[in-house]
Design a protein around this motif. Structure first.
Motif, mmCIF file in Angstrom:
data_model
loop_
_atom_site.group_PDB
_atom_site.id
_atom_site.type_symbol
_atom_site.label_atom_id
_atom_site.label_comp_id
_atom_site.label_asym_id
_atom_site.label_seq_id
_atom_site.Cartn_x
_atom_site.Cartn_y
_atom_site.Cartn_z
ATOM 1 N N ARG A 64 0.860 -1.193 0.000
ATOM 2 C CA ARG A 64 0.000 0.000 0.000
ATOM 3 C C ARG A 64 0.890 1.234 0.000
ATOM 4 O O ARG A 64 1.765 1.379 0.857
ATOM 5 C CB ARG A 64 -0.920 -0.004 1.215
ATOM 6 N N VAL A 65 0.642 2.123 -0.961
ATOM 7 C CA VAL A 65 1.495 3.284 -1.167
ATOM 8 C C VAL A 65 0.645 4.549 -1.167
ATOM 9 O O VAL A 65 -0.468 4.561 -1.707
ATOM 10 C CB VAL A 65 2.249 3.170 -2.520
ATOM 11 N N LEU A 88 -2.093 -1.301 -3.776
ATOM 12 C CA LEU A 88 -3.041 -0.186 -3.713
ATOM 13 C C LEU A 88 -2.243 1.097 -3.670
ATOM 14 O O LEU A 88 -1.338 1.243 -2.837
ATOM 15 C CB LEU A 88 -3.928 -0.295 -2.469
ATOM 16 N N VAL A 89 -2.558 2.036 -4.568
ATOM 17 C CA VAL A 89 -1.858 3.318 -4.609
ATOM 18 C C VAL A 89 -2.870 4.429 -4.385
ATOM 19 O O VAL A 89 -3.768 4.650 -5.210
ATOM 20 C CB VAL A 89 -1.137 3.528 -5.956
ATOM 21 N N GLU A 90 -2.743 5.120 -3.272
ATOM 22 C CA GLU A 90 -3.585 6.276 -2.980
ATOM 23 C C GLU A 90 -2.821 7.537 -3.381
ATOM 24 O O GLU A 90 -1.641 7.677 -3.066
ATOM 25 C CB GLU A 90 -3.930 6.321 -1.494
ATOM 26 N N VAL A 91 -3.502 8.444 -4.068
ATOM 27 C CA VAL A 91 -2.895 9.714 -4.471
ATOM 28 C C VAL A 91 -3.691 10.839 -3.836
ATOM 29 O O VAL A 91 -4.889 10.991 -4.107
ATOM 30 C CB VAL A 91 -2.881 9.889 -6.004
ATOM 31 N N ALA A 92 -3.043 11.605 -2.971
ATOM 32 C CA ALA A 92 -3.696 12.733 -2.315
ATOM 33 C C ALA A 92 -3.378 14.008 -3.093
ATOM 34 O O ALA A 92 -2.225 14.407 -3.185
ATOM 35 C CB ALA A 92 -3.211 12.857 -0.871
ATOM 36 N N PRO A 117 -7.304 -0.089 -11.694
ATOM 37 C CA PRO A 117 -8.059 -0.472 -10.486
ATOM 38 C C PRO A 117 -7.242 -0.381 -9.198
ATOM 39 O O PRO A 117 -7.827 -0.405 -8.106
ATOM 40 C CB PRO A 117 -8.491 -1.913 -10.788
ATOM 41 N N ARG A 118 -5.928 -0.259 -9.293
ATOM 42 C CA ARG A 118 -5.112 -0.140 -8.092
ATOM 43 C C ARG A 118 -5.070 1.285 -7.543
ATOM 44 O O ARG A 118 -4.543 1.522 -6.452
ATOM 45 C CB ARG A 118 -3.682 -0.588 -8.391
ATOM 46 N N VAL A 119 -5.622 2.243 -8.287
ATOM 47 C CA VAL A 119 -5.489 3.658 -7.948
ATOM 48 C C VAL A 119 -6.721 4.165 -7.217
ATOM 49 O O VAL A 119 -7.862 3.893 -7.609
ATOM 50 C CB VAL A 119 -5.260 4.506 -9.218
ATOM 51 N N ARG A 120 -6.473 4.913 -6.156
ATOM 52 C CA ARG A 120 -7.540 5.613 -5.434
ATOM 53 C C ARG A 120 -7.129 7.082 -5.308
ATOM 54 O O ARG A 120 -6.126 7.397 -4.654
ATOM 55 C CB ARG A 120 -7.754 5.001 -4.050
ATOM 56 N N LEU A 121 -7.872 7.983 -5.959
ATOM 57 C CA LEU A 121 -7.564 9.412 -5.924
ATOM 58 C C LEU A 121 -8.328 10.064 -4.774
ATOM 59 O O LEU A 121 -9.560 9.988 -4.713
ATOM 60 C CB LEU A 121 -7.933 10.067 -7.255
ATOM 61 N N LEU A 122 -7.580 10.700 -3.873
ATOM 62 C CA LEU A 122 -8.160 11.361 -2.707
ATOM 63 C C LEU A 122 -8.069 12.873 -2.881
ATOM 64 O O LEU A 122 -6.990 13.412 -3.121
ATOM 65 C CB LEU A 122 -7.409 10.962 -1.435
ATOM 66 N N GLN A 123 -9.212 13.569 -2.769
ATOM 67 C CA GLN A 123 -9.216 15.030 -2.876
ATOM 68 C C GLN A 123 -8.969 15.605 -1.485
ATOM 69 O O GLN A 123 -9.878 15.952 -0.749
ATOM 70 C CB GLN A 123 -10.560 15.517 -3.424
ATOM 71 N N THR A 124 -7.686 15.677 -1.095
ATOM 72 C CA THR A 124 -7.356 16.092 0.262
ATOM 73 C C THR A 124 -5.892 16.480 0.365
ATOM 74 O O THR A 124 -5.082 16.160 -0.511
ATOM 75 C CB THR A 124 -7.653 14.940 1.257
ATOM 76 N N ASP A 125 -5.556 17.164 1.420
ATOM 77 C CA ASP A 125 -4.179 17.445 1.785
ATOM 78 C C ASP A 125 -3.530 16.123 2.213
ATOM 79 O O ASP A 125 -4.109 15.361 2.998
ATOM 80 C CB ASP A 125 -4.181 18.442 2.945
ATOM 81 N N VAL A 126 -2.341 15.829 1.707
ATOM 82 C CA VAL A 126 -1.697 14.555 2.028
ATOM 83 C C VAL A 126 -1.437 14.417 3.522
ATOM 84 O O VAL A 126 -1.307 13.300 4.042
ATOM 85 C CB VAL A 126 -0.381 14.398 1.234
#
Length: 228
Positions: A64-65, A88-92, A117-126
């Motif tokens: 998880r990254v 799983l790669v989360e991008v903030a 499908p491994r990407v989750r884009l988060l609309q937030t401050d990291v």
């Protein structure tokens, strides 16, 4: 010479100023004031950020990254190419316009990687997912400023001070790695990383990869196995 054309402007939340998306032929640039934050022709060091960090944890099952900063997607693409299928790669990404550009004027640059499908884009401050995590991430990659200071957003300073580094260390699993991109060296930041309990490697990289370009830095700060 082909002139630069102003494509769009994005507002950085909480009074952080405005970003400008510029285009010259097939070249794109994201700028903050007089500072160019990224350019579609100069991706070598952003790719190296992901390859160096994710290469260390790619063998972990279900790695998880967390990536701080979407930019033009170069770090994300390199991470996906390095990590296994079950990762799983989360991008903030703090700036809504940057996320919108990825599916709009920069869609060709991104090439559909946000649909992986491994990407989750988060609309937030990291800082939010870092602060909420307890031994969750195998790697945290920060490319939200031009170095370990809050250039794009003054609040980002807290990512690089002693308290912020302590939170990042706590968010990592044992043996996990915090990777920080910078346009310049910073000896004081190296000391802060060590004071926070990381083992530190500072890697020089070039903006254009093997083709040269400006000299950049990447810190690879590992949380020791068994550390609390």
């Amino acid at each position: 010479m082909i002139p630069w054309v102003h494509i769009d402007t994005g507002t950085i939340p909480n009074g952080g100023g405005t970003l400008r998306l510029m285009r010259r032929g097939q070249e794109f640039s994201i700028q903050l004031g007089q500072n160019e934050l990224m350019n579609s022709r100069l991706s070598g060091s952003e790719v190296a950020l992901a390859e160096l960090a994710c290469g260390r944890i790619a063998a972990r099952s279900g790695a998880r990254v967390l990536i701080g900063g979407l930019g033009m997607g170069f770090t994300l693409r390199a991470a996906l190419q390095t990590l296994p299928e079950r990762a799983l790669v989360e991008v903030a990404e703090l700036v809504p316009s940057v996320a919108a550009w990825a599916r709009g004027p920069l869609a060709e640059v991104f090439g559909g990687i946000l649909d992986d499908p491994r990407v989750r884009l988060l609309q937030t401050d990291v800082a939010a997912p870092i602060g909420a995590a307890r031994a969750v991430y195998d790697a945290i990659l920060l490319d939200v400023d031009n170095g370990p200071d809050g250039l794009t957003h003054p609040g980002n300073d807290r990512l690089y001070d002693h308290g912020g580094l302590g939170l990042a260390r706590r968010a990592l699993r044992p043996g996990g790695v915090l990777a920080v991109w910078s346009a310049h060296p910073d000896a004081a930041f190296t000391r802060r990383l060590r004071d926070a309990g990381f083992t530190v490697e500072e890697v020089p990289v070039r903006a254009n990869g093997r083709r040269g370009g400006a000299r950049h830095r990447i810190w690879l700060a590992a949380r020791p196995d068994g550390a609390r």
